[in-house]
Write an enzyme that holds these catalytic residues in place. Sequence first.
Site, PDB file in Angstrom:
ATOM      1  N   LYS A   1      -8.823  -2.140  -8.722  1.00  0.00           N
ATOM      2  CA  LYS A   1      -9.084  -2.595  -7.091  1.00  0.00           C
ATOM      3  C   LYS A   1     -10.746  -1.395  -6.056  1.00  0.00           C
ATOM      4  O   LYS A   1      -9.756  -0.506  -6.629  1.00  0.00           O
ATOM      5  CB  LYS A   1      -7.533  -2.068  -5.862  1.00  0.00           C
ATOM      6  CG  LYS A   1      -8.542  -3.241  -4.168  1.00  0.00           C
ATOM      7  CD  LYS A   1      -7.134  -3.048  -3.546  1.00  0.00           C
ATOM      8  CE  LYS A   1      -7.623  -3.761  -2.641  1.00  0.00           C
ATOM      9  NZ  LYS A   1      -8.523  -2.974  -1.083  1.00  0.00           N
TER      10      LYS A   1
ATOM     11  N   TYR B   1      -2.976   5.349  -3.595  1.00  0.00           N
ATOM     12  CA  TYR B   1      -4.254   5.695  -3.765  1.00  0.00           C
ATOM     13  C   TYR B   1      -3.125   7.290  -4.089  1.00  0.00           C
ATOM     14  O   TYR B   1      -2.859   7.823  -4.011  1.00  0.00           O
ATOM     15  CB  TYR B   1      -4.803   5.984  -1.735  1.00  0.00           C
ATOM     16  CG  TYR B   1      -4.808   5.158  -1.288  1.00  0.00           C
ATOM     17  CD1 TYR B   1      -5.969   4.476  -2.367  1.00  0.00           C
ATOM     18  CD2 TYR B   1      -4.284   4.535   0.275  1.00  0.00           C
ATOM     19  CE1 TYR B   1      -6.596   3.982  -0.946  1.00  0.00           C
ATOM     20  CE2 TYR B   1      -5.620   3.997   0.661  1.00  0.00           C
ATOM     21  CZ  TYR B   1      -6.500   3.344   0.324  1.00  0.00           C
ATOM     22  OH  TYR B   1      -7.100   2.018   1.452  1.00  0.00           O
TER      23      TYR B   1
ATOM     24  N   THR C   1      -6.324   1.668  -6.581  1.00  0.00           N
ATOM     25  CA  THR C   1      -7.419   1.389  -5.096  1.00  0.00           C
ATOM     26  C   THR C   1      -8.617   2.110  -6.051  1.00  0.00           C
ATOM     27  O   THR C   1      -8.484   4.092  -6.193  1.00  0.00           O
ATOM     28  CB  THR C   1      -6.890   1.446  -4.735  1.00  0.00           C
ATOM     29  OG1 THR C   1      -6.244   0.425  -4.232  1.00  0.00           O
ATOM     30  CG2 THR C   1      -8.401   1.279  -3.299  1.00  0.00           C
TER      31      THR C   1
ATOM     32  N   HIS D   1     -13.250  -3.166  -0.263  1.00  0.00           N
ATOM     33  CA  HIS D   1     -12.322  -2.924   0.660  1.00  0.00           C
ATOM     34  C   HIS D   1     -13.102  -3.527   1.862  1.00  0.00           C
ATOM     35  O   HIS D   1     -12.494  -2.360   2.906  1.00  0.00           O
ATOM     36  CB  HIS D   1     -12.305  -1.431   0.509  1.00  0.00           C
ATOM     37  CG  HIS D   1     -11.010  -0.483   0.922  1.00  0.00           C
ATOM     38  ND1 HIS D   1     -10.785   0.594   0.206  1.00  0.00           N
ATOM     39  CD2 HIS D   1     -10.391  -0.227   1.813  1.00  0.00           C
ATOM     40  CE1 HIS D   1      -9.327   1.144  -0.156  1.00  0.00           C
ATOM     41  NE2 HIS D   1      -9.509   0.424   1.253  1.00  0.00           N
TER      42      HIS D   1
ATOM     43  N   SER E   1       0.565  -1.233   0.235  1.00  0.00           N
ATOM     44  CA  SER E   1      -0.043  -0.484   0.165  1.00  0.00           C
ATOM     45  C   SER E   1       0.548   0.804  -0.092  1.00  0.00           C
ATOM     46  O   SER E   1       1.744   1.535   0.147  1.00  0.00           O
ATOM     47  CB  SER E   1      -0.746  -0.260   1.634  1.00  0.00           C
ATOM     48  OG  SER E   1      -1.297   1.217   1.244  1.00  0.00           O
TER      49      SER E   1
HETATM   50  C1  LIG Z   1      -6.374  -2.537   7.933  1.00  0.00           C
HETATM   51  C2  LIG Z   1      -6.038  -2.735   7.050  1.00  0.00           C
HETATM   52  C3  LIG Z   1      -6.036  -1.705   6.660  1.00  0.00           C
HETATM   53  C4  LIG Z   1      -6.004  -1.790   4.561  1.00  0.00           C
HETATM   54  N1  LIG Z   1      -5.476  -0.171   3.496  1.00  0.00           N
HETATM   55  C5  LIG Z   1      -5.500  -0.649   2.147  1.00  0.00           C
HETATM   56  C6  LIG Z   1      -4.720   0.174   2.041  1.00  0.00           C
HETATM   57  O1  LIG Z   1      -3.869   1.237   1.969  1.00  0.00           O
HETATM   58  N2  LIG Z   1      -5.038  -0.148  -0.106  1.00  0.00           N
HETATM   59  C7  LIG Z   1      -5.952  -0.455  -0.641  1.00  0.00           C
HETATM   60  O2  LIG Z   1      -6.606  -0.586  -1.459  1.00  0.00           O
HETATM   61  N3  LIG Z   1      -6.788  -1.429   0.610  1.00  0.00           N
HETATM   62  C8  LIG Z   1      -6.658  -1.174   1.447  1.00  0.00           C
HETATM   63  N4  LIG Z   1      -7.626  -1.873   2.852  1.00  0.00           N
HETATM   64  C9  LIG Z   1      -8.586  -3.495   1.741  1.00  0.00           C
HETATM   65  C10 LIG Z   1      -7.413  -4.216   1.986  1.00  0.00           C
HETATM   66  O3  LIG Z   1      -6.643  -4.389   0.978  1.00  0.00           O
HETATM   67  C11 LIG Z   1      -8.934  -5.646   1.798  1.00  0.00           C
HETATM   68  O4  LIG Z   1      -9.495  -5.046   0.491  1.00  0.00           O
HETATM   69  C12 LIG Z   1      -9.710  -6.194   3.029  1.00  0.00           C
HETATM   70  O5  LIG Z   1      -9.083  -6.288   3.632  1.00  0.00           O
HETATM   71  C13 LIG Z   1      -9.833  -7.379   1.787  1.00  0.00           C
HETATM   72  O6  LIG Z   1     -10.928  -8.056   2.788  1.00  0.00           O
HETATM   73  P1  LIG Z   1     -10.731  -9.318   4.650  1.00  0.00           P
HETATM   74  O7  LIG Z   1      -9.562  -8.478   5.111  1.00  0.00           O
HETATM   75  O8  LIG Z   1     -11.907  -9.124   4.733  1.00  0.00           O
HETATM   76  O9  LIG Z   1      -9.756 -10.391   4.034  1.00  0.00           O
HETATM   77  C14 LIG Z   1      -7.259  -2.236   4.171  1.00  0.00           C
HETATM   78  C15 LIG Z   1      -7.578  -3.316   5.321  1.00  0.00           C
HETATM   79  C16 LIG Z   1      -7.511  -3.060   6.170  1.00  0.00           C
HETATM   80  C17 LIG Z   1      -7.741  -4.533   6.994  1.00  0.00           C
END
Ligand SMILES: Cc1cc2nc3c(=O)[nH]c(=O)nc-3n(C[C@H](O)[C@H](O)[C@H](O)COP(=O)(O)O)c2cc1C
Length: 362
Positions: A212, A133, A159, A236, A110
């Site tokens: 994404k 982002y 994203t 997300h 990320s």
């Molecule tokens: C703590 C955390 C931080 C995240 N940060 C980002 C990020 O920086 N960029 C992004 O595209 N998605 C981010 N996401 C979303 C994840 O990439 C992903 O889509 C999501 O966690 C998938 O679901 P799951 O946690 O149930 O496996 C984040 C999710 C979590 C839990």
Amino acid sequence: MPDASEFQTLHEVVKAARANVPDGPWDYLVGAAETETTVLRNRFAIDSLALRPRVLHDVRMIDCTSKFLGQTMRLPVFVAPMGSVQMLDASAGLGLAKGAEQFGVTSFLSSTASPGLEAVAAACKGPKIFQLYVRGDLAWVEDYVRRAIAGGFHAFCITVDTALYGRRERDVIKRFVPIARRAMTGADFQASISWDLVKWFKDKFQLPLILKGIATAEDAITAVEHGVEVIYVSNHGGRQLDQGVGSLDVLPEVLDAVRGKADVIVDGGFMRGTDVLKGIALGAKAVGLGRVCGFGLGAAGEAGVRRVLELMEIEIRTAMGLLGVTRVDQINQRHVRAAPPIRIPNTLKSAFPHLDLNEGRY
Ligand SMILES: Cc1cc2nc3c(=O)[nH]c(=O)nc-3n(C[C@H](O)[C@H](O)[C@H](O)COP(=O)(O)O)c2cc1C
């Protein structure tokens, strides 16, 4: 810090993470937007499918590997991008990337995870994808793309489900501001991006592009028309739009719309090996793991992430054998059918029913 190799189940990883991670970051990790309906629907969708085993096949030799964007991965999974993970463990984005590299799967870095693109590129030679982002103009984006290419990232992910930041009320109620939000600039750019950006990227760069946060057939078709190589079905982890559809429920309409013209990957609620196989059975090229890798990181840093993937492999291998298949490409829609979920969905309890929710604050 516990010895990660001692964890024999994913339950133990979650429990150790909860013991290590303070309340604010914990709620940031597990929480989601507003009523948290979308995140629960992610689980509901997964729990509404049952597996159909086939018997009397020789399954002594099971090969769990699979290919994604030309890279062979030890499992059909990847580590989803997660920012602000320095709140879970000091190794942060590097811990996620190295845990994935040591195990043998692709990870997404990320743009809001420390220690940053160059440091991760220098320390981690395994397959990796950079996720951005968009918080600046085209020159700002171009700079990131060029740095990602120089750093050996083999694809670029933008994203697109974050035009506005979701209201994560667990954080708001506590007045807890995650690290990446503290000095955030460029929110206007994030709100302004359109398909013009995708066209610009495709005209300018050869690096495969992943979008994404696609959650409808309509947007999947537009993405294909723009020549996007990978469509990443995601909400997300329920952290953006509340009252959305569960990711696994979105997957069929997207696959139908894309008709093989792009790879389709998915994330959202996948926490166990059998969850992953359901995504693969419906046609995903690979399944993303978010929070479950966050639990690994919080439990034991990069070794914890690697251990999560090892335990996932044990679960996937076992389930593949019991389904009567020896290769990932043998898994198909005939291995799943609709079935009523047997629990009310819960972010943690659905996948980890042996967690004693009274024992600690989950
Ligand atoms: C703590 C955390 C931080 C995240 N940060 C980002 C990020 O920086 N960029 C992004 O595209 N998605 C981010 N996401 C979303 C994840 O990439 C992903 O889509 C999501 O966690 C998938 O679901 P799951 O946690 O149930 O496996 C984040 C999710 C979590 C839990």
